[in-house]
Design a protein around this motif. Sequence first.
Motif, PDB file in Angstrom:
ATOM      1  N   GLU A  71       0.811  -1.224   0.000  1.00 31.98           N
ATOM      2  CA  GLU A  71       0.000   0.000   0.000  1.00 31.98           C
ATOM      3  C   GLU A  71       0.841   1.270   0.000  1.00 31.98           C
ATOM      4  O   GLU A  71       0.593   2.194  -0.761  1.00 31.98           O
ATOM      5  CB  GLU A  71      -0.906   0.024   1.236  1.00 31.98           C
ATOM      6  CG  GLU A  71      -2.201  -0.699   1.074  1.00 31.98           C
ATOM      7  CD  GLU A  71      -3.051  -0.561   2.301  1.00 31.98           C
ATOM      8  OE1 GLU A  71      -3.764   0.463   2.416  1.00 31.98           O
ATOM      9  OE2 GLU A  71      -2.996  -1.460   3.149  1.00 31.98           O
ATOM     10  N   TYR A  74       3.656   1.811  -3.217  1.00 29.97           N
ATOM     11  CA  TYR A  74       3.142   1.988  -4.582  1.00 29.97           C
ATOM     12  C   TYR A  74       3.731   0.966  -5.551  1.00 29.97           C
ATOM     13  O   TYR A  74       4.258   1.310  -6.592  1.00 29.97           O
ATOM     14  CB  TYR A  74       3.394   3.417  -5.077  1.00 29.97           C
ATOM     15  CG  TYR A  74       2.864   4.454  -4.130  1.00 29.97           C
ATOM     16  CD1 TYR A  74       1.501   4.661  -3.988  1.00 29.97           C
ATOM     17  CD2 TYR A  74       3.727   5.220  -3.358  1.00 29.97           C
ATOM     18  CE1 TYR A  74       1.003   5.597  -3.108  1.00 29.97           C
ATOM     19  CE2 TYR A  74       3.237   6.169  -2.472  1.00 29.97           C
ATOM     20  CZ  TYR A  74       1.880   6.347  -2.348  1.00 29.97           C
ATOM     21  OH  TYR A  74       1.396   7.271  -1.470  1.00 29.97           O
ATOM     22  N   ASN A  75       3.621  -0.310  -5.179  1.00 27.26           N
ATOM     23  CA  ASN A  75       4.080  -1.368  -6.059  1.00 27.26           C
ATOM     24  C   ASN A  75       3.311  -2.647  -5.773  1.00 27.26           C
ATOM     25  O   ASN A  75       2.629  -2.768  -4.768  1.00 27.26           O
ATOM     26  CB  ASN A  75       5.590  -1.594  -5.929  1.00 27.26           C
ATOM     27  CG  ASN A  75       6.004  -1.981  -4.536  1.00 27.26           C
ATOM     28  OD1 ASN A  75       5.207  -2.397  -3.723  1.00 27.26           O
ATOM     29  ND2 ASN A  75       7.279  -1.858  -4.257  1.00 27.26           N
ATOM     30  N   TYR A  91       5.931  -0.922 -10.332  1.00 31.60           N
ATOM     31  CA  TYR A  91       5.794   0.293  -9.533  1.00 31.60           C
ATOM     32  C   TYR A  91       4.826   1.213 -10.253  1.00 31.60           C
ATOM     33  O   TYR A  91       4.827   1.280 -11.472  1.00 31.60           O
ATOM     34  CB  TYR A  91       7.150   0.976  -9.364  1.00 31.60           C
ATOM     35  CG  TYR A  91       8.103   0.163  -8.514  1.00 31.60           C
ATOM     36  CD1 TYR A  91       8.155   0.350  -7.142  1.00 31.60           C
ATOM     37  CD2 TYR A  91       8.922  -0.802  -9.091  1.00 31.60           C
ATOM     38  CE1 TYR A  91       9.011  -0.407  -6.358  1.00 31.60           C
ATOM     39  CE2 TYR A  91       9.772  -1.567  -8.320  1.00 31.60           C
ATOM     40  CZ  TYR A  91       9.812  -1.356  -6.955  1.00 31.60           C
ATOM     41  OH  TYR A  91      10.650  -2.114  -6.183  1.00 31.60           O
ATOM     42  N   TYR A  92       3.999   1.889  -9.500  1.00 34.06           N
ATOM     43  CA  TYR A  92       3.017   2.780 -10.109  1.00 34.06           C
ATOM     44  C   TYR A  92       3.025   4.135  -9.415  1.00 34.06           C
ATOM     45  O   TYR A  92       3.706   4.322  -8.399  1.00 34.06           O
ATOM     46  CB  TYR A  92       1.614   2.147 -10.099  1.00 34.06           C
ATOM     47  CG  TYR A  92       1.154   1.619  -8.757  1.00 34.06           C
ATOM     48  CD1 TYR A  92       0.513   2.434  -7.836  1.00 34.06           C
ATOM     49  CD2 TYR A  92       1.346   0.283  -8.421  1.00 34.06           C
ATOM     50  CE1 TYR A  92       0.095   1.948  -6.620  1.00 34.06           C
ATOM     51  CE2 TYR A  92       0.926  -0.216  -7.205  1.00 34.06           C
ATOM     52  CZ  TYR A  92       0.292   0.622  -6.307  1.00 34.06           C
ATOM     53  OH  TYR A  92      -0.125   0.135  -5.098  1.00 34.06           O
ATOM     54  N   SER A  93       2.276   5.061  -9.962  1.00 38.35           N
ATOM     55  CA  SER A  93       2.266   6.449  -9.509  1.00 38.35           C
ATOM     56  C   SER A  93       1.778   6.576  -8.062  1.00 38.35           C
ATOM     57  O   SER A  93       0.917   5.818  -7.612  1.00 38.35           O
ATOM     58  CB  SER A  93       1.353   7.265 -10.434  1.00 38.35           C
ATOM     59  OG  SER A  93       1.128   8.546  -9.903  1.00 38.35           O
ATOM     60  N   SER A  94       2.295   7.570  -7.372  1.00 37.15           N
ATOM     61  CA  SER A  94       1.840   7.821  -5.998  1.00 37.15           C
ATOM     62  C   SER A  94       0.447   8.441  -5.967  1.00 37.15           C
ATOM     63  O   SER A  94      -0.122   8.609  -4.892  1.00 37.15           O
ATOM     64  CB  SER A  94       2.838   8.735  -5.274  1.00 37.15           C
ATOM     65  OG  SER A  94       2.942   9.966  -5.965  1.00 37.15           O
ATOM     66  N   HIS A  97      -3.857   4.722  -5.324  1.00 37.49           N
ATOM     67  CA  HIS A  97      -3.851   4.064  -4.013  1.00 37.49           C
ATOM     68  C   HIS A  97      -4.691   2.794  -4.084  1.00 37.49           C
ATOM     69  O   HIS A  97      -5.800   2.807  -4.625  1.00 37.49           O
ATOM     70  CB  HIS A  97      -4.408   4.991  -2.941  1.00 37.49           C
ATOM     71  CG  HIS A  97      -3.642   6.269  -2.813  1.00 37.49           C
ATOM     72  ND1 HIS A  97      -2.445   6.354  -2.149  1.00 37.49           N
ATOM     73  CD2 HIS A  97      -3.880   7.505  -3.299  1.00 37.49           C
ATOM     74  CE1 HIS A  97      -1.983   7.592  -2.217  1.00 37.49           C
ATOM     75  NE2 HIS A  97      -2.848   8.309  -2.926  1.00 37.49           N
ATOM     76  N   THR A 125      -7.829   6.632  -7.693  1.00 34.80           N
ATOM     77  CA  THR A 125      -6.927   7.507  -8.427  1.00 34.80           C
ATOM     78  C   THR A 125      -7.359   8.950  -8.188  1.00 34.80           C
ATOM     79  O   THR A 125      -8.262   9.208  -7.396  1.00 34.80           O
ATOM     80  CB  THR A 125      -6.951   7.178  -9.929  1.00 34.80           C
ATOM     81  OG1 THR A 125      -8.243   7.458 -10.446  1.00 34.80           O
ATOM     82  CG2 THR A 125      -6.601   5.721 -10.184  1.00 34.80           C
TER      83      THR A 125
END
Length: 146
Positions: A71, A74-75, A91-94, A97, A125
């Motif tokens: 959580e 961010y991955n 990995y994804y954008s902060s 969530h 998002t």
Amino acid sequence: MKMNQKGFTLLESLLVLAIFLIISSITVFSVKPQANRMEDETFISQLKADLYFAQQYSISHQHEVTVSFSENEYNYFIYERTDLPRLVERYYSSDIHVYPGTLPLYFRFLSDGNISKFGSFTIVTKDKQYRITFLIGKGRFYVTEE
């Protein structure tokens, strides 16, 4: 000798420049929401592809495959066993969530492609909220926008 000068006055040039700046600024402001929407769609599409991959890998190799979300980092990871290299590490954008729901953010695809637990979790998002629901039985899942 008579000079015939044709051209634009300073006022006409400034007017054209002002109109150009207004139109270009409108375009710049309308691109940002499109970028957010594309980032959301890309993440959801990639996540679905990775989940299908994990399910197919578990069936073809007859091993359990684990999907685990972090959580706060961010991955998410997909792996067969902890002592082996990860199959997928994303990995994804902060701005995105992932929250647990009736399904925790840690689950497994069994060797027959079924999921170890059924339920759903939520992805939030900047603009939208999605729910990923895993059905009991065959390990099928679907994504809904809320």
